[in-house]
Scaffold this motif. Sequence first.
Motif, PDB file in Angstrom:
ATOM      1  N   ASP A   1      -2.635  -0.084  -6.446  1.00 16.55           N
ATOM      2  CA  ASP A   1      -3.243   1.181  -6.827  1.00 16.55           C
ATOM      3  C   ASP A   1      -4.476   1.440  -5.976  1.00 16.55           C
ATOM      4  O   ASP A   1      -5.037   0.532  -5.357  1.00 16.55           O
ATOM      5  CB  ASP A   1      -3.614   1.136  -8.312  1.00 16.55           C
TER       6      ASP A   1
ATOM      7  N   ARG B   1       0.185   8.985  -4.407  1.00 14.71           N
ATOM      8  CA  ARG B   1      -0.622   8.763  -5.609  1.00 14.71           C
ATOM      9  C   ARG B   1      -2.113   8.812  -5.288  1.00 14.71           C
ATOM     10  O   ARG B   1      -2.909   9.363  -6.057  1.00 14.71           O
ATOM     11  CB  ARG B   1      -0.270   7.411  -6.226  1.00 14.71           C
TER      12      ARG B   1
ATOM     13  N   GLY C   1       2.562   5.173  -2.582  1.00 18.75           N
ATOM     14  CA  GLY C   1       1.166   4.812  -2.739  1.00 18.75           C
ATOM     15  C   GLY C   1       0.227   5.837  -2.138  1.00 18.75           C
ATOM     16  O   GLY C   1      -0.834   6.135  -2.706  1.00 18.75           O
TER      17      GLY C   1
ATOM     18  N   ARG D   1      -7.295   2.826   3.131  1.00 21.50           N
ATOM     19  CA  ARG D   1      -7.284   2.989   1.685  1.00 21.50           C
ATOM     20  C   ARG D   1      -8.672   2.728   1.107  1.00 21.50           C
ATOM     21  O   ARG D   1      -9.071   3.355   0.110  1.00 21.50           O
ATOM     22  CB  ARG D   1      -6.240   2.054   1.078  1.00 21.50           C
TER      23      ARG D   1
ATOM     24  N   TYR E   1       0.827  -1.205   0.000  1.00 14.82           N
ATOM     25  CA  TYR E   1       0.000   0.000   0.000  1.00 14.82           C
ATOM     26  C   TYR E   1       0.861   1.255   0.000  1.00 14.82           C
ATOM     27  O   TYR E   1       0.584   2.216  -0.708  1.00 14.82           O
ATOM     28  CB  TYR E   1      -0.920   0.004   1.221  1.00 14.82           C
ATOM     29  N   THR E   2       1.917   1.253   0.792  1.00 13.18           N
ATOM     30  CA  THR E   2       2.716   2.468   0.923  1.00 13.18           C
ATOM     31  C   THR E   2       3.631   2.707  -0.272  1.00 13.18           C
ATOM     32  O   THR E   2       3.918   3.858  -0.614  1.00 13.18           O
ATOM     33  CB  THR E   2       3.558   2.419   2.214  1.00 13.18           C
ATOM     34  N   THR E   3       4.088   1.639  -0.921  1.00  8.01           N
ATOM     35  CA  THR E   3       4.999   1.813  -2.054  1.00  8.01           C
ATOM     36  C   THR E   3       4.264   2.073  -3.356  1.00  8.01           C
ATOM     37  O   THR E   3       4.892   2.423  -4.361  1.00  8.01           O
ATOM     38  CB  THR E   3       5.878   0.566  -2.240  1.00  8.01           C
ATOM     39  N   GLY E   4       2.956   1.877  -3.378  1.00  6.08           N
ATOM     40  CA  GLY E   4       2.198   2.102  -4.592  1.00  6.08           C
ATOM     41  C   GLY E   4       2.059   0.880  -5.469  1.00  6.08           C
ATOM     42  O   GLY E   4       1.508   0.964  -6.569  1.00  6.08           O
TER      43      GLY E   4
END
Length: 260
Positions: free
Chosen positions: A96, A166, A163, A134, A90-93
């Motif tokens: 999505d 974004r 993430g 999220r 989730y944090t690194t993207g």
Amino acid sequence: MRLDARFEQLAAGGVTNKRLAVIRRDGSTPLDSMLRRLFADQSVAVTVDSPELDGVDDDVAVLVEDEEIVATSPLSSLERAILMVNSDLYTTGALDLDDAALPTVLTGLADVPFRLRGYPLAHKEKLLPIAMSRQIELRAHRAGAGELHASFQRLSRIDDETGTRRAYERLGDDDVDVHVYGEPDWNPEAHLELTAHTGYGHGYSDSWFVVFDPPADAVGPHTTPVGLLALEEEPNVWRGVWTFRPGAVADLAETVRRQL
């Protein structure tokens, strides 16, 4: 009302008689062990292969309240949400915003107070509230209107976590009125379409909330109000709850507006 008092009110109105039942045709799997570990210190019991749930298909998970089934999800969706991910995705993207939808057996754990530890005290305990956060952001994005309030302890986390950045870039492209809260170690207003509220101490440094308050006249499948609130009771140890109750979400949003 302070956020800690609001939390006590939310937790007092919580439901603790829910359990997850895994129904499968085969024997125990890594998912079963993961679920047991994830909920080991919570008020939600996890059972496997419950024969008393007549009429339920194999290879599903069911959420049971007062011995009545209130939600059902395929085990495959639960594996994608829990077993095959971690909070870094989730944090690194790598995941999505559009991938944030959760199985109903997990979102159905609303109004159940939880206590969790972050890494390195525990590896996956924070996964579910991170995923729920999220999910709330996704709901606001799909609604395209209303208010979203989110705290980050340190505002620089929005920029540090690809993430997260974004997600808030996409929210800024909507007509959602986005407000973020935390210690002022980065200026998100210079980069994103949102309003930053900064400070130190209670509410800024020790809170974790994501609250979607839709317009009063909103209609549609993505316009249900939802809020998550967690407070850090000691370093890296949190107690929290999320809710879909409209009155409780409105009260939480009002507390955030007035206090911070």
